[in-house]
Design an enzyme around this catalytic site. Sequence first.
Site, short mmCIF file in Angstrom:
data_model
loop_
_atom_site.label_atom_id
_atom_site.label_comp_id
_atom_site.label_asym_id
_atom_site.label_seq_id
_atom_site.Cartn_x
_atom_site.Cartn_y
_atom_site.Cartn_z
N THR A 156 -14.34 5.04 -6.78
CA THR A 156 -15.04 6.06 -5.88
C THR A 156 -14.28 6.43 -4.75
OG1 THR A 156 -16.37 4.07 -5.17
CG2 THR A 156 -17.28 5.67 -6.41
N LYS A 182 -13.72 -1.89 -9.71
CA LYS A 182 -13.50 -0.73 -8.68
C LYS A 182 -14.21 -1.39 -7.57
CE LYS A 182 -16.48 1.75 -7.40
NZ LYS A 182 -17.15 1.65 -5.88
N THR A 193 -19.46 -6.43 -3.51
CA THR A 193 -19.86 -5.27 -3.85
C THR A 193 -18.68 -4.49 -4.66
OG1 THR A 193 -20.79 -5.04 -1.83
CG2 THR A 193 -20.54 -2.88 -2.78
N GLU A 279 -11.11 0.15 1.90
CA GLU A 279 -11.24 1.35 2.72
C GLU A 279 -10.26 1.36 3.96
OE1 GLU A 279 -15.35 3.02 0.92
OE2 GLU A 279 -15.34 2.41 3.17
N ASN A 401 -16.03 6.67 7.01
CA ASN A 401 -17.41 6.33 6.74
C ASN A 401 -18.49 7.09 7.37
OD1 ASN A 401 -17.66 4.25 4.27
ND2 ASN A 401 -15.93 3.56 5.55
#
Length: 417
Positions: A156, A182, A193, A279, A401
Amino acid sequence: MDFPFTRLKGGVGAPQKFLTSAVSCGIKNPAAERLDLALIYSEAACASAGTFTTNRVKAAPVRVSQAHLRKGDLRAVIVNSGNANACTGVQGIHDAKAMCKAVAKPLGLNQSQVGVCSTGVIGLPMPMMRIEPKYDDLIDRLGPKNGSAVASAIITSDTRIKEIAISFDLGDQRVRIGGCVKGAGMISPSMATMLCFITTDANIPSDTLRKAVLECVEESFNRITIDGDMSTNDTVLVLANGASGMTAVRRNGKRCRQFRRALRWIMLELAKAVVRDGERVTKFVTVRVTGARTYLDAKKVAEAVCKSALVKSSWNGGDPNWGRIIHAVGYSRALIREELVDIHIGGKAACLGGLQAETPMDELRAVVAEPEFEIGINLNQGRADYTMYSSDLSPEYIDFNRSEYAYWKQARKDGLV
């Protein structure tokens, strides 16, 4: 790595008799052509095991896969990116089951032999009208060399695919193990996560595999954090089909220990890859806590430091601020004595006995200017230790985000909300 092995190509498709495929459905964006639906399938019967998020809000595919995994005989996994199918109620459960059923029938499997996983935006119904027409293509594309396509289809916010495969000797038999993962955001311990799939042609009974998976997840994926958030969809699934031809591994035997060592190494490599691809992160930081009175105290200290927004912001700014580290140690709820705490940054003393060390600040700054470094925290109260892997926190992470409005806008076009 403390055992000989050979690297292979193909990730989850590398072990014998595992077939994989991936297609593009436009799940998140109908105009996009990227792969977003994948399938992993074993031609031979499998033992299976897995772990799932400890978040009390669980996505529909997590609930369905947990139920299907109880027999420990999964032979296929269907997974999509672009939509988490989380907080979608009864319809979400129906859609997750429908995905399992759609691939089970043509593969000659029971629906309960198929696991299902999803990742993406929470709260939006699955756009099944774009997924259903692709099932036939997904089945038709199954082949032994498409493992990297699976790794690509599940990402993602990741910037790159993350996969690994090796062959190694298990007793006198050569076996293979491959995996992909991922994850880049919403990464926190307690079943970190991400989605991870691992395949092997070793012959491992379900109960033995289950124990090994639980232990290895605790020593890998539960040791990483990026932003301290835990998702609703976290899943690790391991399938072992015995296609190598070896006799079954006995629990607690030498070959079991060898397999566990390889599985742990694979999981830890994939877990570290998640942190490195976090990220908008710029730093990969190893935090080693030693000298704790108990294992739990060591864990509390490591998690407090790795999750601290102040500490992570310092790392992003190249600031060797040991004061922020020791303050996190202090509120960790571990039993510590301030006057005994030593902190080293890249092996250089920053704090000794709870006080500023004599190491020149420029030397410490040079360490944290590097993309990877280690923080050592010695509590000097016992022999327990704990290691975690973390990252910095950047302004770009916040900007990245700030909004998912575009996804909801598309869902309205689709008539789903």
